[in-house]
Design a protein around this motif. Structure first.
Motif, short mmCIF file in Angstrom:
data_model
loop_
_atom_site.label_atom_id
_atom_site.label_comp_id
_atom_site.label_asym_id
_atom_site.label_seq_id
_atom_site.Cartn_x
_atom_site.Cartn_y
_atom_site.Cartn_z
N VAL A 13 -4.84 4.65 -8.15
CA VAL A 13 -3.45 4.89 -8.56
C VAL A 13 -2.89 6.13 -7.87
O VAL A 13 -1.76 6.14 -7.37
CB VAL A 13 -3.36 5.03 -10.09
CG1 VAL A 13 -1.96 5.50 -10.49
CG2 VAL A 13 -3.68 3.71 -10.76
N THR A 14 -3.70 7.19 -7.81
CA THR A 14 -3.23 8.43 -7.20
C THR A 14 -3.04 8.26 -5.70
O THR A 14 -2.11 8.83 -5.11
CB THR A 14 -4.23 9.56 -7.47
OG1 THR A 14 -4.41 9.68 -8.88
CG2 THR A 14 -3.72 10.88 -6.92
N MET A 15 -3.93 7.51 -5.05
CA MET A 15 -3.78 7.31 -3.61
C MET A 15 -2.45 6.64 -3.28
O MET A 15 -1.84 6.94 -2.26
CB MET A 15 -4.94 6.46 -3.08
CG MET A 15 -6.24 7.23 -2.95
SD MET A 15 -7.61 6.17 -2.40
CE MET A 15 -8.92 7.39 -2.23
N MET A 16 -2.01 5.74 -4.14
CA MET A 16 -0.73 5.08 -3.89
C MET A 16 0.44 6.04 -4.08
O MET A 16 1.49 5.87 -3.47
CB MET A 16 -0.58 3.87 -4.81
CG MET A 16 -1.58 2.75 -4.52
SD MET A 16 -1.24 1.22 -5.44
CE MET A 16 -1.48 1.77 -7.13
N LEU A 17 0.27 7.05 -4.94
CA LEU A 17 1.35 7.98 -5.22
C LEU A 17 1.30 9.25 -4.36
O LEU A 17 2.32 9.89 -4.16
CB LEU A 17 1.32 8.38 -6.70
CG LEU A 17 1.54 7.27 -7.73
CD1 LEU A 17 1.37 7.81 -9.13
CD2 LEU A 17 2.90 6.63 -7.56
N THR A 18 0.10 9.60 -3.89
CA THR A 18 -0.05 10.86 -3.18
C THR A 18 0.75 10.90 -1.90
O THR A 18 1.27 11.95 -1.50
CB THR A 18 -1.54 11.14 -2.89
OG1 THR A 18 -2.25 11.19 -4.12
CG2 THR A 18 -1.71 12.47 -2.17
N GLY A 19 0.87 9.75 -1.22
CA GLY A 19 1.68 9.73 -0.01
C GLY A 19 3.10 10.17 -0.27
O GLY A 19 3.68 10.94 0.51
N SER A 38 -8.14 4.31 5.10
CA SER A 38 -8.72 5.29 4.17
C SER A 38 -8.69 4.77 2.74
O SER A 38 -9.65 4.92 1.99
CB SER A 38 -7.96 6.61 4.25
OG SER A 38 -8.10 7.20 5.53
N THR A 39 -7.57 4.13 2.37
CA THR A 39 -7.46 3.61 1.00
C THR A 39 -8.49 2.51 0.76
O THR A 39 -9.17 2.50 -0.28
CB THR A 39 -6.05 3.08 0.73
OG1 THR A 39 -5.12 4.14 0.90
CG2 THR A 39 -5.94 2.54 -0.68
#
Length: 446
Positions: free
Chosen positions: A58-64, A396-397
């Protein structure tokens, strides 16, 4: 941007990569103690570990988006603080659901910092125009080795609460020392995007394609050239001078690659293929991190200290492999490195999983680490050469998704069969990565 500034940024980013590995390894070597404390079965523990996966994905999708708004450097520092604080929470739990809840927060911090500092590293690689990405991943492995080694030394004398509290203190101290360097400087390719600059969309796309082509030098079909024997390790800095652009204001910052890049369907498919290679190999890293110590202690009857040494052997071998990765790639080329690495890791993991001797399992962990060391960096690098930061993000994801989703999958298979049998899935996926690399090469040559 002056060279000394770039050097300071490189040191600071290297420190954060190492800190991430150190904290994560310190947590994983205490998983057997946390499992005993919560009374969780293998499958219940696997579900609890899924909290790390869910939080990270979830964070990977938002961190960008957060990096786009606040900058890679600020997000890196913020996530480092959160990572350091959240690692103290697992010893406070006494049930699998409570453990899953706190691991959700820990996973969010872990996923966030990985996206943020990898994005910052891509900017720095472009600014320096040097293939230094493997050194950042080597720092992560070195941090993991040190964290696992120290964890093994204190496993018999310190409770998980005291141990992880110590990790928190180290993390906050390191962030306080290295963080100001990142906060003072914008990313090398960062700038505000004006209306005039936004019209350079097609120029960026054209240049990105040319950069990928220059990084691929054997002249075969694009599928083969995507994983060739060239020496280029990262896309070149854009020709428009953004690599040395002045510091962006302390408001919103944008990467030099902010304008959208138009990718062909073929390129998108290749980026996904490289992401799958990364997933296959990162699955093994996550599995060994979370289940390696438990395998040694539960199945081979080793002491907690020796069990913790299993991941330390793996991390040490991976560090050595990544430190020598540039020379290996120059000698063997990318295709042979991926194929040989996947095959080596598969053999090593079969030995580590099925042997009844602890020393042979430790040797198998080390061989696995050597085999997997450079496959993930090569996959991410090739995706970036094809599609710039978008390719890096996708690969990376998928890769980190494999690292984080592997442990719960191992947990379920351990309940259905046994932990040694479940760990052979690491060998199967390493062999799959080698097969994919070989297939790409043959498809381009045929």
């Amino acid at each position: 941007m002056p060279g000394d500034t770039l050097s300071r940024l490189r040191i600071a980013l290297t420190v954060f990569f190492a800190l991430d590995g150190f904290v994560f390894a310190g947590w994983v070597v205490r998983i057997p103690a946390i499992k005993e404390q919560t009374g969780a079965s293998a499958s219940a523990l696997g579900l609890a570990l899924l909290g790390v996966s869910a939080g990270a994905v979830v964070t990977m999708m938002l961190t960008g988006r957060l990096c786009h708004r606040y900058g890679n450097h600020r997000v890196t520092v913020a996530c480092a603080v959160l990572l350091s604080l959240s690692v103290t929470l697992p010893p406070l739990t006494h049930s699998a659901p409570a453990l899953a809840a706190v691991l959700l927060l820990f996973g969010a911090a872990y996923g966030g910092i990985n996206v943020a500092f990898n994005s910052a590293a891509v900017d720095l690689v472009a600014a320096l125009d040097r293939p230094i990405m493997p050194t950042f991943h080597a720092a992560f492995s070195l941090g993991g080795m040190i964290g696992a080694g120290l964890g093994g030394l204190v496993a018999d004398s310190l409770s998980p609460s005291l141990h992880l509290l110590g990790l928190c203190a180290v993390g906050l101290l390191v962030t306080a020392l290295a963080g100001p360097t990142l906060l003072r400087e914008a990313a090398p390719g960062s700038r505000t995007v004006s209306a005039e600059e936004s019209t350079g969309d097609s120029a960026h796309a054209t240049h990105g394609t040319a950069s990928a082509s220059r990084a691929l030098d054997d002249g075969t079909d694009s599928a083969s050239r995507a994983l060739n024997d060239g020496t280029a390790s990262a896309p070149q800095a854009p020709d428009d001078g953004t690599a040395s652009a002045p510091h962006a204001p302390h408001g919103r910052t944008h990467s030099a690659e902010t304008p959208s890049r138009h990718l062909t369907p073929r390129t998108r498919r290749l980026v996904v293929v490289f992401g799958l290679i990364a997933l296959c190999t990162a699955y093994g890293e996550g599995a060994l991190a979370d289940w390696g110590a438990l395998h040694l202690q539960q199945d081979l009857d080793t002491s907690p200290g020796l069990a913790a040494a299993g991941y330390s052997c793996f991390a040490l071998a991976m560090t050595v492999g990544r430190l020598s990765g540039t020379a290996l790639l120059q000698r063997l080329g990318r295709t042979r490195t991926v194929v040989a690495g996947g095959a080596t890791a598969a053999v090593g993991m079969l030995v580590a999983s099925l042997t009844p001797a602890a020393w042979a399992a430790l040797l198998g962990f080390a061989v696995t680490g050597l085999g997997l060391a450079n496959i993930f960096p090569v996959a991410v690098e090739r995706a970036g050469a094809l599609a710039g930061p978008t390719g890096v993000a996708v690969a990376s994801t998928l890769g980190y998704g494999g690292m984080l989703l592997g442990p719960p999958a191992i947990g379920f298979m351990a309940d259905w069969f046994s932990l040694p049998v479940a760990l052979t899935s690491v060998a199967a996926l390493a062999a799959t990565a080698a097969l994919i690399g070989l297939t790409i090469r043959r498809a381009g040559s045929g």
